[in-house]
Design an enzyme around this catalytic site. Sequence first.
Site, PDB file in Angstrom:
ATOM      1  N   CYS A  54       0.812  -1.216   0.000  1.00  0.00           N
ATOM      2  CA  CYS A  54       0.000   0.000   0.000  1.00  0.00           C
ATOM      3  C   CYS A  54       0.849   1.272   0.000  1.00  0.00           C
ATOM      4  O   CYS A  54       1.956   1.289   0.534  1.00  0.00           O
ATOM      5  CB  CYS A  54      -0.886   0.052   1.234  1.00  0.00           C
ATOM      6  N   ASN A 113      -1.809   2.213   5.722  1.00  0.00           N
ATOM      7  CA  ASN A 113      -0.866   1.136   5.372  1.00  0.00           C
ATOM      8  C   ASN A 113      -0.621   0.341   6.639  1.00  0.00           C
ATOM      9  O   ASN A 113      -0.417   0.936   7.696  1.00  0.00           O
ATOM     10  CB  ASN A 113       0.494   1.705   4.952  1.00  0.00           C
ATOM     11  N   GLU A 173      17.989 -18.194  -5.996  1.00  0.00           N
ATOM     12  CA  GLU A 173      17.652 -16.883  -6.558  1.00  0.00           C
ATOM     13  C   GLU A 173      17.115 -17.027  -7.991  1.00  0.00           C
ATOM     14  O   GLU A 173      16.137 -16.389  -8.367  1.00  0.00           O
ATOM     15  CB  GLU A 173      18.883 -15.962  -6.502  1.00  0.00           C
ATOM     16  N   LYS A 176      13.409 -15.847  -9.163  1.00  0.00           N
ATOM     17  CA  LYS A 176      13.256 -14.855 -10.232  1.00  0.00           C
ATOM     18  C   LYS A 176      12.298 -15.378 -11.298  1.00  0.00           C
ATOM     19  O   LYS A 176      11.402 -14.682 -11.748  1.00  0.00           O
ATOM     20  CB  LYS A 176      14.634 -14.577 -10.820  1.00  0.00           C
TER      21      LYS A 176
HETATM   22  C1  F6R Z   1      12.302 -10.756  -5.197  1.00  0.00           C
HETATM   23  C2  F6R Z   1      12.203  -9.622  -4.306  1.00  0.00           C
HETATM   24  C3  F6R Z   1      11.817  -9.880  -2.894  1.00  0.00           C
HETATM   25  C4  F6R Z   1      12.640  -8.983  -1.945  1.00  0.00           C
HETATM   26  C5  F6R Z   1      12.127  -9.155  -0.510  1.00  0.00           C
HETATM   27  C6  F6R Z   1      12.929  -8.324   0.467  1.00  0.00           C
HETATM   28  O1  F6R Z   1      12.675 -10.350  -6.471  1.00  0.00           O
HETATM   29  O2  F6R Z   1      12.405  -8.494  -4.687  1.00  0.00           O
HETATM   30  O3  F6R Z   1      11.957 -11.219  -2.549  1.00  0.00           O
HETATM   31  O4  F6R Z   1      13.974  -9.341  -2.047  1.00  0.00           O
HETATM   32  O5  F6R Z   1      10.788  -8.772  -0.444  1.00  0.00           O
HETATM   33  O6  F6R Z   1      12.829  -6.965   0.182  1.00  0.00           O
HETATM   34  P1  F6R Z   1      13.874  -5.944   0.767  1.00  0.00           P
HETATM   35  O7  F6R Z   1      15.212  -6.253   0.166  1.00  0.00           O
HETATM   36  O8  F6R Z   1      13.358  -4.597   0.371  1.00  0.00           O
HETATM   37  O9  F6R Z   1      13.898  -6.131   2.258  1.00  0.00           O
END
Ligand code: F6R
Length: 598
Positions: free
Chosen positions: A2, A97, A474, A478
């Site tokens: 949000c 949020n 990973e 992806k």
């Molecule tokens: C996958 C992706 C998510 C983030 C996860 C953590 O492509 O982007 O798995 O890696 O939500 O997000 P951050 O790094 O912002 O804590």
Amino acid sequence: MCGIVGYNGKEKNTLHILIDGLKALEYRGYDSSGIAFKTDKIETIKSIGKISELESKIDFTTNSNTGIGHTRWATHGKVTTSNSHPHTVGKVTIVHNGIIENFNEIKKELLNKNYKFKSETDTEVACALIDYYYNKTNDIKKALTLFSDKVRGSYALGIMVENDNNIYAIRKDSPLIIAKNETGNFIASDAIAVSKYADEIMYLEENQIAEVSKDSITLYDKDLKEVKTNFKNIDKSLENTDKCGFDHYMLKEIHEQPKVFRDTVSPYLENNIDSLLETMPDFTKYNRIDIVACGSAYHAGLVGKNLIEEYADVPVNVEVASEYRYKKNFYDDKTLVILVSQSGETADTLAALRKAKNDNIDTLAIVNVENSTIARESEILLKIRAGREIAVATTKAYSAQVAMLSLIALNLASRKGNIDNNEMIEILKDIKELPVKLENLIDKEDYKTIAEAIRDKEDIFFIGRGIDYAMSMEGSLKLKEISYINSNAYAAGELKHGTISLVEDGTPVIGILTEEFLKEKTISNVEEVKSRGATTIGIINSDSNYNFDYKVEIPKVHKLLQPLLTVVPLQLIAYEVAKLRNCDIDKPKNLAKSVTVE
Ligand code: F6R
């Protein structure tokens, strides 16, 4: 996740300001949106779907000086217009949020007080509760303090009240900024929403209340004592959201990785190792490291574990933040807890940070967004310089996280005397050459051919050992997040303990083989799936000679840097498959860029 934006000022084009803000917040992920604005009354317009759907319902000739807007990523209740924000109950209109955890019990109490609800959301209950306290106290700020005493969970709220020309904001465990320019004042869930208009910005602290009038912003603490504001200039570069000729932000961001690598590494390491030892703190006093993160950042942590354990001889425990925050942790004053997060706002990672700090454990954050909550609250900050990442699926920020963890491993290994001179020369040479190697790898043609072979499959496996297993995780994430093909990552040796029964004629198996002393073992596992009809795809160093159905050769570099190359084919295969399947690559369904609820 949000997003909130709000404006109160002299400009009459509030509707444009709100829509611009909501568009800037689109990258976070959402499924509906809405605005509420003041004319002679408070009017609300909401829509499910894209912001263009909302825009089509708005008469932009309407003059208004005051309004709040919201992009909703459904948590409580389906994606419907009635569940979208803003919600109005009685005299109060809010956008929210976060998650109100005890909303069910509060709802029951309010139903007994004759409140009626039109939606399934926790937000409408929050709105009714504020209205209830407002009716009791006739003072909205008091009502907000009573509200924060009563609710459990997380919230960032933008609030408007009937017959009151201000907007109000309050937050707990969910970010909110306030900002201003010469003609008015703003609230938003991040700077990007207002950077087009605002000149100065500040971050609202936990449970502070902001009273935002047309010409002033007043802050109050929980006891309603006035507190000082502390505005800084806003980063105007946030406005630049040009795709620079690329079809998608994801592709643009993949292409930015050579620059991101240079930008992230160069503040710490120039031409010699001394520069690293001077700029990065000494972590040798720690005999254990916990790396805590979510999603791809967790996968970056797994790469870090492999490198730190191998080169620095320090045991590393990598955990998903949503688990770590609630479990018994065996840390002590010789433990360093490393939080890895692109956004710096991920709710579970933030909670893990606070838990460790509360237990007096040293914390270090690897974060991309400067001034994010995790960046501000951790004791040591190692900032990655990925720049703004817009595609929901992370690419360049993941690489920058891995680069920073490699630097931590190198820093530790060097201080401990674990790397001799020749190896250091090799590493420094590879660091210098890596951006060009990345560019060449990104420009290869192989990914489209492999994507053609995968596009119609229902199940795919990624296998590898050691660091290649971390890369498999990973690669698999992806692919599934942007192409919606079910994919799984397995430690190559684990496949025959059950999963291999799923491999049949034509099942794609992507084998990652960069770990020198494990390659032959993984090749045996690739043989096993081949005998069962799998289509094999190899991501291999140029010196590995093995017959795959398809393969991508990647340059061989020092192991500390190898993952930065390995990830490129994984990102581009996922990208090409998603493109062939006509998926919404930059905004995959159900996903959010910044996950601010647990
Ligand atoms: C996958 C992706 C998510 C983030 C996860 C953590 O492509 O982007 O798995 O890696 O939500 O997000 P951050 O790094 O912002 O804590």
